[in-house]
Design an enzyme around this catalytic site. Structure first.
Site, PDB file in Angstrom:
ATOM      1  N   PHE A 126       0.845  -1.197   0.000  1.00 28.87           N
ATOM      2  CA  PHE A 126       0.000   0.000   0.000  1.00 28.87           C
ATOM      3  C   PHE A 126       0.883   1.251   0.000  1.00 28.87           C
ATOM      4  CE2 PHE A 126      -2.746   3.229   1.945  1.00 28.87           C
ATOM      5  CZ  PHE A 126      -3.839   3.131   1.115  1.00 28.87           C
ATOM      6  N   ASP A 203       0.918  -5.126   8.371  1.00 25.42           N
ATOM      7  CA  ASP A 203      -0.208  -4.229   8.128  1.00 25.42           C
ATOM      8  C   ASP A 203      -1.449  -5.103   7.958  1.00 25.42           C
ATOM      9  OD1 ASP A 203      -2.218  -2.637   6.980  1.00 25.42           O
ATOM     10  OD2 ASP A 203      -0.785  -1.351   5.957  1.00 25.42           O
ATOM     11  N   TYR A 228     -11.808   1.448  10.100  1.00 28.62           N
ATOM     12  CA  TYR A 228     -12.942   2.012   9.363  1.00 28.62           C
ATOM     13  C   TYR A 228     -13.356   1.160   8.171  1.00 28.62           C
ATOM     14  CZ  TYR A 228      -8.837   4.110   7.035  1.00 28.62           C
ATOM     15  OH  TYR A 228      -7.617   4.321   6.446  1.00 28.62           O
ATOM     16  N   LYS A 229     -12.713   0.012   7.967  1.00 31.34           N
ATOM     17  CA  LYS A 229     -13.118  -0.884   6.884  1.00 31.34           C
ATOM     18  C   LYS A 229     -14.106  -1.919   7.426  1.00 31.34           C
ATOM     19  CE  LYS A 229      -8.563  -0.353   4.684  1.00 31.34           C
ATOM     20  NZ  LYS A 229      -8.917   0.667   3.683  1.00 31.34           N
ATOM     21  N   ARG A 377     -12.222  -2.640  -7.719  1.00 28.99           N
ATOM     22  CA  ARG A 377     -12.339  -3.508  -6.548  1.00 28.99           C
ATOM     23  C   ARG A 377     -13.802  -3.654  -6.146  1.00 28.99           C
ATOM     24  NH1 ARG A 377      -8.422  -1.870  -1.738  1.00 28.99           N
ATOM     25  NH2 ARG A 377      -9.992  -0.229  -1.633  1.00 28.99           N
TER      26      ARG A 377
END
Length: 402
Positions: A126, A203, A228-229, A377
């Site tokens: 990322f 991560d 927050y996912k 995605r």
């Protein structure tokens, strides 16, 4: 593939009733396939936030700190560790963004390996992870050893083994690749790093709340992740950090602040770090943001990670079936693994016009993510995504792509 099959899957899905535990979306929305970027808001989060403002903040005012706010980062960290991370109490804390936690833990890990000058990460990690590694390497004069991976895959054990060596201080990777959703072999890569005398910083942003984790059993050194996912903590909600118990009292993180000091309210001279994981804290924790995280974690606890993973597999398998039937004939390629055992909670589809098509899909009511250069995605969040919802989204993609 029929619509009735999708409806049957919803009918037999034990997690389907959880959809009613979230606030409704815009009536014009066909499907929300972006829960791997921002989870939908739990109704309990609204209740918790309102109670916080009216009663805790509004009623107790400054007394809220002595009523429990001060311990919230570690109390909620223990609960997150229990429910999601496979971590015993005293090893998880919340309060910073993922980027800040990652900076702190990378610096702390490097300090625990003096004399070693190499950081290992992968070329397609990322962006924030890569940028932080590059910045720290420049700051401390370290060398980066890049794991060369394919965009639609992720780092393998063999690829990591090629670059880990006697000068490696830290290996930092994402367990679930943000682009392809491929799951890295966390236990094997962790063992490999340890055999070379290095530490690991994982991560878990696309793992936490999506796949079962066992950080203690896998002897992970450090980990970070957002809330927050799949944890549905809300936009910008505080991230978490994990430090293995054996390392907690050795760690010296670089951002010394009053909340990480022993006896913080003494306001004494000099910096004496708190015992254990609390020493990772720096400034005042974001209490309002943590309240939203708490609601999401309790929903995960009620649903159970095994059932969540089971549905994630079923959803991604359904998406791949529809892809093969409807999208592959239209020139799409699959950008995620076909084997569900090594695929996380989203599916990436590829086509040269993905950027333009993404805008069309969003306008048509299917919320997805575009990821350069050619990926769309499909984020499938087990507590909020239904099979009929996914079916109708794939219909829109098929029809708009023709």
């Amino acid at each position: 593939m029929t619509l009735q099959r999708a409806r049957d899957l919803d009918e037999t899905d034990p997690l389907y009733p959880f959809r009613d535990r979230f606030l409704p979306a815009d009536e014009k929305l066909v499907a929300y396939l972006d829960g791997n970027s921002l989870g939908r808001p739990p109704r309990a989060a609204l209740d918790r936030l309102e109670a916080l403002v009216r009663e805790d903040w509004g009623g107790r005012l400054i007394r809220g700190w002595s009523d429990g706010w001060t311990e919230l980062p570690t109390r909620l960290g223990d609960r997150l560790g229990e429910v999601v991370l496979g971590a015993a109490p005293g090893q998880v804390v919340l309060g910073e963004s993922t980027s800040v936690w990652l900076y702190k833990l990378l610096r702390a890990a490097l300090a625990l390996r003096p004399g070693r000058r190499e950081i290992v990460t992968d070329r397609h990690n990322f962006p924030t992870d890569r940028y932080l590694v590059e910045g720290i390497a420049e700051e401390l004069g370290c060398r980066i050893r890049w794991v060369e991976t394919e965009l639609d895959a992720g780092p393998s054990v063999a690829q990591v083994a090629e670059v880990v060596g006697p000068d490696t201080a830290v290996v930092t990777l994402s367990q679930v690749d943000y682009w392809s959703a491929q799951i890295a072999d966390l236990p094997a890569i962790t063992r490999l790093a340890h055999e070379a005398g290095a530490l690991v910083v994982w991560d878990l942003c696309h793992s936490a709340g999506s796949i079962p984790l066992s950080l203690d059993a896998d002897e992970v050194d450090f980990a970070v992740g957002c809330t927050y996912k799949f944890l549905c903590g809300g936009p910008g909600s505080p991230a978490f950090a994990y430090v293995r118990r054996e390392l907690a009292d050795e760690v010296r993180q670089p951002i010394w602040g009053w909340f990480g000091r022993k006896d913080l309210f003494e306001m004494g001279p000099g910096y004496e770090p708190a015992d254990g994981v609390r020493r990772l804290l720096s400034g005042t924790p974001p209490v309002v943001g943590l309240a939203g995280v708490e609601a999401g974690v309790e929903l995960i606890a009620e649903a159970g990670m095994p059932r969540i993973r089971e549905k994630a597999v079923a959803l991604t398998e359904f998406a791949v079936e529809l892809f093969d039937e409807w999208l592959a004939p239209l020139g799409f390629a699959l950008g995620s693994p076909r084997d569900p055992a090594v695929r996380g909670g989203h599916v990436t589809i590829r086509r040269a016009d993905a950027r333009e098509l993404s805008a069309v899909l969003i306008e048509a009511g299917v919320l997805i993510d575009f990821r350069a250069p050619d990926g769309i995605r499909l984020g499938l969040s087990p507590l909020t995504t239904g099979f009929e919802e996914l079916y109708r989204a794939m219909e829109v993609i098929r029809d708009r792509a023709r």
